[in-house]
Design an enzyme around this catalytic site. Structure first.
Site, mmCIF file in Angstrom:
data_model
loop_
_atom_site.group_PDB
_atom_site.id
_atom_site.type_symbol
_atom_site.label_atom_id
_atom_site.label_comp_id
_atom_site.label_asym_id
_atom_site.label_seq_id
_atom_site.Cartn_x
_atom_site.Cartn_y
_atom_site.Cartn_z
ATOM 1 N N GLU A 44 0.812 -1.201 0.000
ATOM 2 C CA GLU A 44 0.000 0.000 0.000
ATOM 3 C C GLU A 44 0.848 1.254 0.000
ATOM 4 O O GLU A 44 1.893 1.315 0.646
ATOM 5 C CB GLU A 44 -0.893 -0.002 1.238
ATOM 6 C CG GLU A 44 -1.733 -1.247 1.262
ATOM 7 C CD GLU A 44 -2.919 -1.140 2.201
ATOM 8 O OE1 GLU A 44 -3.628 -2.124 2.353
ATOM 9 O OE2 GLU A 44 -3.122 -0.056 2.769
ATOM 10 N N CYS A 98 3.234 8.410 1.332
ATOM 11 C CA CYS A 98 3.617 7.489 2.402
ATOM 12 C C CYS A 98 3.894 6.140 1.748
ATOM 13 O O CYS A 98 3.008 5.578 1.105
ATOM 14 C CB CYS A 98 2.470 7.384 3.407
ATOM 15 S SG CYS A 98 2.732 6.136 4.673
ATOM 16 N N CYS A 111 5.528 -7.073 8.118
ATOM 17 C CA CYS A 111 6.546 -6.540 9.027
ATOM 18 C C CYS A 111 6.850 -7.587 10.088
ATOM 19 O O CYS A 111 5.952 -8.288 10.563
ATOM 20 C CB CYS A 111 6.050 -5.260 9.697
ATOM 21 S SG CYS A 111 7.297 -4.513 10.787
ATOM 22 N N CYS A 165 4.268 -5.233 16.383
ATOM 23 C CA CYS A 165 3.599 -4.318 17.319
ATOM 24 C C CYS A 165 2.123 -4.720 17.400
ATOM 25 O O CYS A 165 1.470 -4.928 16.373
ATOM 26 C CB CYS A 165 3.736 -2.877 16.864
ATOM 27 S SG CYS A 165 5.460 -2.412 16.656
ATOM 28 N N CYS A 185 -0.811 -2.853 15.455
ATOM 29 C CA CYS A 185 -0.568 -2.474 14.058
ATOM 30 C C CYS A 185 -1.025 -3.570 13.104
ATOM 31 O O CYS A 185 -0.645 -4.740 13.263
ATOM 32 C CB CYS A 185 0.918 -2.198 13.864
ATOM 33 S SG CYS A 185 1.403 -2.010 12.149
ATOM 34 N N CYS A 231 -2.585 5.468 10.041
ATOM 35 C CA CYS A 231 -1.397 4.758 10.493
ATOM 36 C C CYS A 231 -1.748 3.363 10.951
ATOM 37 O O CYS A 231 -2.711 3.169 11.682
ATOM 38 C CB CYS A 231 -0.798 5.470 11.684
ATOM 39 S SG CYS A 231 -0.460 7.157 11.325
HETATM 40 N N1 SAH Z 1 7.640 0.516 11.144
HETATM 41 C C1 SAH Z 1 7.769 1.904 11.279
HETATM 42 C C2 SAH Z 1 7.011 2.679 10.231
HETATM 43 C C3 SAH Z 1 5.643 2.189 9.861
HETATM 44 S S1 SAH Z 1 4.416 2.326 11.130
HETATM 45 C C4 SAH Z 1 7.382 2.355 12.663
HETATM 46 O O1 SAH Z 1 6.831 1.552 13.410
HETATM 47 O O2 SAH Z 1 7.677 3.501 13.010
HETATM 48 C C5 SAH Z 1 4.106 4.082 11.110
HETATM 49 C C6 SAH Z 1 3.523 4.629 12.385
HETATM 50 O O3 SAH Z 1 2.180 4.183 12.563
HETATM 51 C C7 SAH Z 1 4.268 4.223 13.636
HETATM 52 O O4 SAH Z 1 4.501 5.327 14.457
HETATM 53 C C8 SAH Z 1 3.310 3.254 14.277
HETATM 54 O O5 SAH Z 1 3.524 3.152 15.645
HETATM 55 C C9 SAH Z 1 1.987 3.849 13.927
HETATM 56 N N2 SAH Z 1 0.871 2.913 14.054
HETATM 57 C C10 SAH Z 1 0.853 1.617 13.735
HETATM 58 N N3 SAH Z 1 -0.370 1.088 13.957
HETATM 59 C C11 SAH Z 1 -1.137 2.063 14.447
HETATM 60 C C12 SAH Z 1 -2.503 2.141 14.858
HETATM 61 N N4 SAH Z 1 -3.309 1.092 14.812
HETATM 62 N N5 SAH Z 1 -2.967 3.334 15.282
HETATM 63 C C13 SAH Z 1 -2.166 4.414 15.327
HETATM 64 N N6 SAH Z 1 -0.876 4.391 14.956
HETATM 65 C C14 SAH Z 1 -0.360 3.240 14.511
HETATM 66 FE FE1 SF4 Z 2 6.065 -2.917 11.914
HETATM 67 FE FE2 SF4 Z 2 3.699 -1.865 12.402
HETATM 68 FE FE3 SF4 Z 2 5.463 -2.043 14.362
HETATM 69 FE FE4 SF4 Z 2 5.866 -0.271 12.377
HETATM 70 S S1 SF4 Z 2 4.195 -0.270 13.865
HETATM 71 S S2 SF4 Z 2 7.353 -1.718 13.270
HETATM 72 S S3 SF4 Z 2 4.987 -1.431 10.645
HETATM 73 S S4 SF4 Z 2 4.533 -3.776 13.280
#
Ligand code: SAH
Ligand code: SF4
Length: 369
Positions: A101, A114, A121, A125, A128, A345
C-alpha cells in the site's frame, strides 16, 4: 549456462546505470537521458520513448520480457479515496503478486507520499495491522521508488500544478530492517536530476532498530528520523512493541541521544495513545524526563482500530500533550486523515491478499461520496 536473473532498471543508482551502459558500448552521456526518462518523467515504457539511436537500440535489446532488464511498474489493483478526497490509498501489486500500500496525502497544501518498505513486518507491534500480518519480504529499491513514481503520476493527473515534495516511510514495514535498500532508494529519490524530493522532506519512521539508528548517526544520514516510542518504561513499551525486548528502551534512548548530539538533528517521537496503556499523566511526566536534553518533537497519534487489537483510542490526549508542552517539548497531534479509507497509520494491511472483497467496500464508499 543459465541466464542471470533479470534486474530492475529502477534498482540501479546513476553510476551503476552508467556502468551497465558503458559495458555494452553505449557512451556514458546516454545515462542521463535514461535516468531522466525513468525518474524525472516516470516513463512506464521505454520502447517508444524516442531516445537517440544508440540508447534506443540498447533499450530494445535489453529491456522487456525475457531480456536482462525490466522496469518496476506495479499494477494498481485498487484505489480508495477518502470522503474528503484528500487522501488516496493505492493497492499496488508487485511482480510476485504481493500487494502493498502507498498513500498520497494532500492536506495542509502539502503533497506527501507514504510508502511501504516491506511486504508485512517482522516487528509485531500489537496494535498495528501490518504487524498482525507478519513478515513476508523486503522490498527492493526499485519497488520503493516505483511507489513514489506511481503517486506522482496520479497527482499529476488530478492536480497538474501540484508537486510531490514530501515523503514519509510510514507505510507497511520497518524501514531500518531493510536498511540498504531503503537508503539506496532514498539516494535515488532525492537526486535532483530525477524525482528530487529534498532529504529534509523525507522522514524515516522506525520502531527503534538501534543498529539502524547508529548507522544513520555514523553515516550522517540527511533524512529526518522519527522513532515510534509508545512506552515510557521497558514494561509499558514491551507490552506494545515486542522489538523492545531486542533493543530495550534505555539502549534506544541512548542511541537517540547520540544521534541528536552527533548530527545536530531533531528527532520526531511517535506516540500512539491507547487508553489505559500509555496515556496517563505519570507516563507523560516519565516521557518528558526520558527525553530530557534531546531536541525532540513528540507526535501523538490517536489509536486507529485494527482487526487484531481491542485497545481503545485514548481520551486523555490533551492532558498528555499539556504535560509535555509544559516540560518544553513541541508536541502535536497527527491528523487523522484517511481513517475512512483504512489508510490511517497502522491500517495499511493488504487485505486483498487475505481474500477480503474490497470492491464491495469500495463501491459502498463511492456511494457515500
Ligand atoms: N515501522 C515503522 C514505520 C511504519 S508504522 C514504525 O513503526 O515507526 C508508522 C507509524 O504508525 C508508527 O509510528 C506506528 O507506531 C503507527 N501505528 C501503527 N499502527 C497504528 C494504529 N493502529 N494506530 C495508530 N498508529 C499506529
Ligand atoms: Fe512494523 Fe507496524 Fe510495528 Fe511499524 S508499527 S514496526 S509497521 S509492526
Amino acid at each position: 549456462m543459465d541466464a542471470l536473473p533479470a534486474r530492475s532498471l529502477h534498482d540501479l543508482g546513476f553510476s551503476e546505470l552508467v556502468e551497465v551502459l558503458t559495458e555494452d558500448g553505449v557512451i556514458a552521456h546516454h545515462a542521463k537521458s535514461l535516468w531522466r526518462a525513468l525518474h524525472r518523467e516516470g516513463e512506464i515504457s521505454l520502447s517508444t520513448r524516442g531516445f537517440l539511436p544508440p540508447l534506443q537500440r540498447w533499450v530494445e535489446n535489453h529491456v522487456g520480457a525475457g531480456k536482462p532488464f525490466f522496469l518496476d511498474v506495479p499494477e494498481m489493483v485498487d484505489e480508495i479515496r477518502s470522503t474528503d478526497g484528500l487522501t488516496r490509498k493505492f493497492l499496488l501489486k508487485l511482480d510476485d503478486g504481493q500487494v502493498i500500500e502507498t498513500v498520497l496525502m494532500g492536506y495542509d497544501g502539502r503533497q506527501t507520499v507514504c510508502v511501504s518498505t516491506q511486504a508485512g513486518c517482522a516487528m509485531g507491534c500489537v496494535f498495528c495491522a501490518t504487524g498482525q500480518m507478519g513478515f513476508v519480504r523486503h522490498l527492493r529499491p526499485g519497488e520503493i521508488i516505483a511507489q513514489v513514481l506511481h503517486a506522482r503520476r496520479i497527482l499529476h493527473q488530478i492536480s497538474p500544478n501540484k508537486r510531490l515534495r514530501n515523503l514519509v516511510m510510514m507505510g507497511m514495514g520497518e524501514p531500518l530492517h531493510n536498511f540498504d535498500s531503503v537508503m539506496h532508494a532514498l539516494d535515488i529519490i532525492s537526486d535532483v536530476r530525477g524525482i528530487g524530493i529534498g532529504p529534509s522532506k523525507i522522514a524515516i519512521s522506525t520502531v527503534g532498530v538501534v543498529p539502524g539508528i547508529e548507522r544513520m548517526t555514523s553515516e550522517n544520514s540527511p533524512y529526518r528520523l522519527a522513532v515510534s516510542l509508545h512506552g515510557s518504561t521497558e514494561d509499558e513499551r514491551a507490552a506494545l512493541v515486542p522489538a523492545s525486548k531486542r533493543w530495550p528502551l534505555d539502549m534506544l534512548i541512548s542511541a537517540c541521544r547520540d544521534y541528536g548530539q552527533k548530527t545536530g538533528r531533531r528527532i520526531f517521537f511517535e506516540w500512539t495513545l491507547i487508553e489505559g496503556k500509555n496515556d496517563s499523566p505519570a507516563t507523560a511526566a516519565r516521557l518528558a524526563s526520558l527525553l530530557e536534553g534531546i531536541d525532540a518533537h513528540i507526535n501523538l497519534i490517536p489509536l486507529n482500530p485494527t482487526g487484531g487489537y481491542h485497545g481503545k483510542a485514548s481520551h486523555s490526549g490533551h492532558a498528555f500533550q499539556k504535560i509535555l508542552r509544559a516540560a518544553g517539548f513541541p508536541c502535536t497531534f497527527r491528523q487523522r486523515r484517511g481513517i475512512d479509507v483504512a489508510a490511517g497509520c497502522g491500517m495499511l494491511k493488504a487485505e486483498k491478499t487475505q481474500g477480503r472483497d474490497r470492491h464491495s467496500e469500495r463501491s459502498a464508499r463511492m456511494d457515500e461520496e
